[in-house]
Scaffold this active site. Structure first.
Site, PDB file in Angstrom:
ATOM      1  CG  ASP A   1      19.176  45.236 -17.528  1.00  0.00           C
ATOM      2  OD1 ASP A   1      19.314  45.649 -16.654  1.00  0.00           O
ATOM      3  OD2 ASP A   1      19.455  44.009 -18.460  1.00  0.00           O
ATOM      4  CB  SER A   2      17.892  48.181 -12.956  1.00  0.00           C
ATOM      5  OG  SER A   2      17.489  49.284 -13.386  1.00  0.00           O
TER       6      SER A   2
ATOM      7  CG  ASP B   1      21.529  48.158 -19.283  1.00  0.00           C
ATOM      8  OD1 ASP B   1      22.605  47.401 -19.510  1.00  0.00           O
ATOM      9  OD2 ASP B   1      20.546  47.801 -18.328  1.00  0.00           O
TER      10      ASP B   1
ATOM     11  CE  LYS C   1      24.680  49.191 -17.681  1.00  0.00           C
ATOM     12  NZ  LYS C   1      24.083  47.671 -17.171  1.00  0.00           N
TER      13      LYS C   1
ATOM     14  CD  GLU D   1      24.663  43.052 -16.748  1.00  0.00           C
ATOM     15  OE1 GLU D   1      24.403  41.997 -16.436  1.00  0.00           O
ATOM     16  OE2 GLU D   1      23.512  43.591 -16.119  1.00  0.00           O
TER      17      GLU D   1
ATOM     18  CD  GLU E   1      25.002  47.164  -9.544  1.00  0.00           C
ATOM     19  OE1 GLU E   1      25.279  46.888 -10.981  1.00  0.00           O
ATOM     20  OE2 GLU E   1      24.168  46.793  -8.968  1.00  0.00           O
TER      21      GLU E   1
HETATM   22  O1  KIV Z   1      19.957  48.153 -15.356  1.00  0.00           O
HETATM   23  C1  KIV Z   1      20.175  49.159 -14.565  1.00  0.00           C
HETATM   24  O2  KIV Z   1      20.292  49.942 -13.809  1.00  0.00           O
HETATM   25  C2  KIV Z   1      21.904  48.913 -14.057  1.00  0.00           C
HETATM   26  C3  KIV Z   1      22.533  49.098 -13.361  1.00  0.00           C
HETATM   27  C4  KIV Z   1      22.061  48.660 -12.137  1.00  0.00           C
HETATM   28  C5  KIV Z   1      23.651  49.831 -13.395  1.00  0.00           C
HETATM   29  O3  KIV Z   1      22.293  48.007 -14.819  1.00  0.00           O
END
Ligand code: KIV
Length: 284
Positions: free
Chosen positions: A48-49, A87, A117, A119, A186
């Site tokens: 989600d970056s 993500d 993934k 968090e 991270e």
């Molecule tokens: O969104 C993303 O790219 C991430 C990384 C910072 C691990 O979660």
């Protein structure tokens, strides 16, 4: 296209068993995915970056499931064989186990992802367990968790003090026990990452800025090629100045168009005199 085999969970655990480091990168679009496929990257994270690197937001919080699915589909088209992780964006899993399972399922059904993934530590263990029960491989993410950047007080190293580090060790164990196949650490200190890696038995550990003592490494693609203009994190080694190369090319394009040295005959398409004479007659 390459003739590489599809990366599977047993193949990833086999690398771990042989102490072969796992390679992982973020990716958000088709052409970059095509390059990563050719380079043989094991795991691709559609992070989600992308809210920051591709869409220019200040944080990852405005990213929606629709944004994520669209980008994950493009990445899958460019990389049919990497282990592809979707993500889960902000508020796609925090409200309930049900929302977590439903949205994880969208990554699998609509974007052909291999895993998701999310968090968070022990407080998210029930989301991980529910997703895994639904037959979807789930990766955890601890340390600096950008969706909680406000609560964490900014983008900063986590777990430098023993007490906070102990909480991260406990969170990692809770995620492993909930069924996570992997955990991303991270921006935690290298020795904390090493300790968690040593203790991991049913999952493997990926480091992002957390040192070498993990089963694999992750970088943000835009950081490693100088493509993100706002800041460059310390942990990101620049492997190629693609941003500079592209900027030079753009400046040259502006110059050549302005000076009429572009285009040249090899850059356009012609027409025979006969056809052109006929055209002029027709449009008279
Ligand atoms: O969104 C993303 O790219 C991430 C990384 C910072 C691990 O979660």
């Amino acid at each position: 296209m390459t003739d590489r085999k599809k990366v599977t969970l047993p193949a990833l655990f086999s690398k771990v068993g042989k102490s072969d480091p796992i390679t992982m990168l973020t990716c958000y679009d088709y052409p970059t995915a095509h390059l990563q496929e050719q380079a043989g990257i094991d795991m691709i994270l559609v992070g989600d970056s992308l809210g920051m690197t591709m869409l220019g937001y200040e944080s990852t919080l405005p990213v929606t499931m629709e944004d994520m699915i669209r980008h994950a589909q493009a990445v899958r088209r460019g990389s049919p064989n990497a282990w592809l992780i979707g993500d889960m964006p902000y508020m796609s899993y925090q409200p309930s186990v049900e929302s977590a399972i439903r949205n994880a399922g969208r990554f699998m059904a609509e974007a052909s992802c291999d895993a998701i993934k999310l968090e968070g530590g022990i407080e998210m263990a029930d989301r991980i367990a529910g997703i895994v029960r639904a037959g979807i491989p789930a990766m955890g993410h601890l340390g600096l968790t950008p969706q909680s950047v406000s609560a964490l007080g900014g983008f900063r190293v986590q777990g430098k003090g023993a007490l906070q580090a102990k909480k991260i060790v406990e969170d990692a164990k809770a995620l492993e026990q909930a069924g996570a196949y992997a955990i991303l650490l991270e921006m935690v200190p290298d020795r904390l990452c090493g300790l968690i890696t040593e203790r991991a038995s049913d999952c493997f550990i990926i480091s992002l800025g957390s040192g070498p003592h993990a089963h694999g490494q992750l970088l943000i693609y835009h950081d490693m090629f100088g493509l993100y203009p706002r800041f460059k994190p310390k942990m990101a080694k620049v492997f190629g100045e693609a941003g500079k190369v592209i900027l030079e090319g753009l400046q040259q394009y502006v110059q050549e168009v302005s000076q009429r040295t572009f285009p040249q005959p090899e850059n356009w398409f012609g027409m025979s005199d006969e056809e052109f004479d006929e055209l002029q007659r027709l449009v008279k």
